[in-house]
Design a protein around this motif. Structure first.
Motif, PDB file in Angstrom:
ATOM      1  N   VAL A 138      38.221  81.297  53.084  1.00 26.49           N
ATOM      2  CA  VAL A 138      36.824  81.209  53.821  1.00 26.49           C
ATOM      3  C   VAL A 138      36.242  80.153  53.995  1.00 26.49           C
ATOM      4  O   VAL A 138      35.809  79.836  55.129  1.00 26.49           O
ATOM      5  CB  VAL A 138      36.063  82.520  52.856  1.00 26.49           C
ATOM      6  N   THR A 190      37.911  77.946  56.808  1.00 16.16           N
ATOM      7  CA  THR A 190      37.773  78.711  58.029  1.00 16.16           C
ATOM      8  C   THR A 190      36.229  78.469  58.361  1.00 16.16           C
ATOM      9  O   THR A 190      36.198  78.197  59.675  1.00 16.16           O
ATOM     10  CB  THR A 190      37.786  80.120  57.938  1.00 16.16           C
ATOM     11  N   ALA A 236      41.684  77.612  62.885  1.00 16.35           N
ATOM     12  CA  ALA A 236      41.241  78.922  62.144  1.00 16.35           C
ATOM     13  C   ALA A 236      42.263  79.851  62.476  1.00 16.35           C
ATOM     14  O   ALA A 236      42.111  80.655  61.375  1.00 16.35           O
ATOM     15  CB  ALA A 236      39.789  78.879  62.563  1.00 16.35           C
ATOM     16  N   TYR A 291      44.557  81.862  59.441  1.00 24.59           N
ATOM     17  CA  TYR A 291      44.333  83.690  59.462  1.00 24.59           C
ATOM     18  C   TYR A 291      45.832  84.125  59.679  1.00 24.59           C
ATOM     19  O   TYR A 291      46.236  84.888  58.931  1.00 24.59           O
ATOM     20  CB  TYR A 291      43.348  83.944  60.534  1.00 24.59           C
ATOM     21  N   THR A 311      40.466  90.084  57.131  1.00 25.33           N
ATOM     22  CA  THR A 311      39.936  90.277  58.448  1.00 25.33           C
ATOM     23  C   THR A 311      38.589  90.624  59.066  1.00 25.33           C
ATOM     24  O   THR A 311      37.944  89.795  59.717  1.00 25.33           O
ATOM     25  CB  THR A 311      40.640  91.258  59.257  1.00 25.33           C
ATOM     26  N   TRP A 358      36.737  87.129  58.217  1.00 23.02           N
ATOM     27  CA  TRP A 358      37.229  86.235  59.236  1.00 23.02           C
ATOM     28  C   TRP A 358      36.545  86.499  60.522  1.00 23.02           C
ATOM     29  O   TRP A 358      35.929  85.498  61.195  1.00 23.02           O
ATOM     30  CB  TRP A 358      38.728  85.964  59.274  1.00 23.02           C
ATOM     31  N   GLY A 363      30.345  83.693  54.477  1.00 22.78           N
ATOM     32  CA  GLY A 363      31.511  84.180  54.050  1.00 22.78           C
ATOM     33  C   GLY A 363      31.886  84.682  52.628  1.00 22.78           C
ATOM     34  O   GLY A 363      32.489  85.800  52.344  1.00 22.78           O
TER      35      GLY A 363
END
Length: 392
Positions: free
Chosen positions: A131, A134, A153, A157, A177, A180, A312
């Motif tokens: 997190v 990202t 990013a 993932y 998911t 993200w 996040g």
């Protein structure tokens, strides 16, 4: 010991800059988790021929390391949190790959790495690191055109989600998911990207349904309970019906004797039966306070990276809570996801302490940084004025 602002120790500096309301909310939640483990754990211990409070003692023993991790993480600067996250992500992904080959298979999945007497679930620690990284990449893509933040990013993932699927752990894939995707949206990414990734997500879900029997079975049982075994979900719902508003009393619950995961995935159901819906609402309010407090602090942050990272991390905490509770009341298929700080589980407890430690560290007041920025701006203004005077 009395802490004062004149004291420049790490503890004093932390105390006067950390969000104490969020910190005390987390402490209260940890205390509630210990109390609830007293209700949920004895029947499980009896099934394994262990002394009644075996899991309670282990849960209590892990609270001190969890507090130490949370405190240590909350003392880090944003730059140190980014660097720590990068190290955790690299090491964690390597361990996740190792788990696939040498990890013990438990209930059809390979998620744990046995190190001596300790069982470690690396994916739990990778989540907060993922997190943070990202959030940083999305923020860099907005500030600098020369940094392929979006592409990196997406790559992060892809790596993390692939390793989770190989275990397999589709519940964590869903959680990661969602977080993200929310960060992707917050970063103001082009709508075409969002539509493409949304289509990819739907395609992945459909593919999983047709190619992975385990996923298809859970979805089928959720949509049509008569199509398969819904034993745990049925017993969980029974606990809410038996408990009523005020519960049957501590230690008086019976559904926990029939639930194989009453101390982990279904501890919220045990709470409902023994302490009632009022207690469940109080626990829910504690989680909601922490989430809303974290999102409020994130919205006040001028720094894009900190704003996205805190949001996040708090969403990771909140969505995991929401998924666990939804499973307990039959709104989602069973996913094997713990209730943060409440369910028994060493990796989950320590990793969530790291998650919220990062959130506390990122939301700390940084007066020195603000003073330095203002001083720099003042000095730059004075220098510019001096140049103009010389030119005149």
């Amino acid at each position: 010991m009395r802490l004062t602002r004149a004291d420049r120790s790490i503890l004093s500096d932390w105390w006067f800059t950390v969000d104490r309301l969020m910190f005390f909310g987390l402490l209260l939640l940890m205390g509630a988790g210990l109390v609830l483990s007293l209700a949920a754990s004895p029947p499980i211990a009896a099934k394994y021929d262990l002394e009644p409070f075996y899991f309670v003692r282990r849960h209590a023993a892990l609270l001190l390391p969890a507090l130490a991790i949370m405190f240590a993480a909350s003392t880090l600067s944003p730059k140190q949190i980014r660097r720590t996250s990068l190290i955790i992500f690299i090491v964690g992904c390597a361990l996740m790959a190792l788990v696939i080959f040498i990890g013990p298979e438990i209930k059809g999945a390979k998620r744990w790495l046995q190190i001596g007497m300790v069982s470690l679930q690396p994916s739990e620690f990778v989540k907060p690191a993922f997190v943070v990284l990202t959030a940083w990449l999305f923020n860099e893509s907005q500030k600098r055109r020369d940094v392929p933040g979006i592409e990196l990013a997406v790559a992060l993932y892809g790596i993390f989600a692939t390793l989770l699927v190989l275990q397999p752990d589709f519940g964590q894939v869903l959680l990661v998911t969602l977080v993200w995707g929310a960060l992707f949206y917050m970063a103001g990414i082009n709508l075409v990207w969002i539509m493409a990734l949304g289509a990819a997500g739907i395609a992945g879900l459909v593919t999983s349904y047709f190619l992975v029997p385990h996923v298809a079975s859970r979805i089928d049982r959720f949509l049509d309970p008569a199509s398969g075994d819904t034993y745990q979900t049925d017993r969980s719902i029974d606990s809410f019906l038996h408990g009523g508003w005020f519960g049957r009393g501590p230690g008086e619950g019976t559904v926990k004797n029939a639930l194989p995961d009453s101390h982990t995935d279904f501890i919220f159901a045990v709470t409902a039966e023994e302490y009632g819906l009022i207690a469940c609402i109080i626990v829910l309010a504690m989680f909601a306070f922490i989430v809303l407090r974290g999102l409020s602090k994130a919205s006040q942050e001028p720094d894009g990276f900190i704003r996205h990272a805190v949001a996040g991390l708090v969403m990771l905490f909140g969505l995991q809570t929401l998924i666990n509770m939804a499973v307990n009341v039959g709104l989602l298929p069973a996913k094997g996801m713990t209730l943060p700080f409440v369910s028994y589980g060493g990796s989950s407890l320590l990793a969530m302490a790291l998650t919220m430690g990062f959130a506390l560290g990122l939301t700390r007041k940084r007066p020195m940084a603000g003073q330095l920025k203002r001083r720099t701006e003042t000095e730059a203004g004075a220098e510019s004025a001096g140049v103009r005077e010389q030119a005149a």
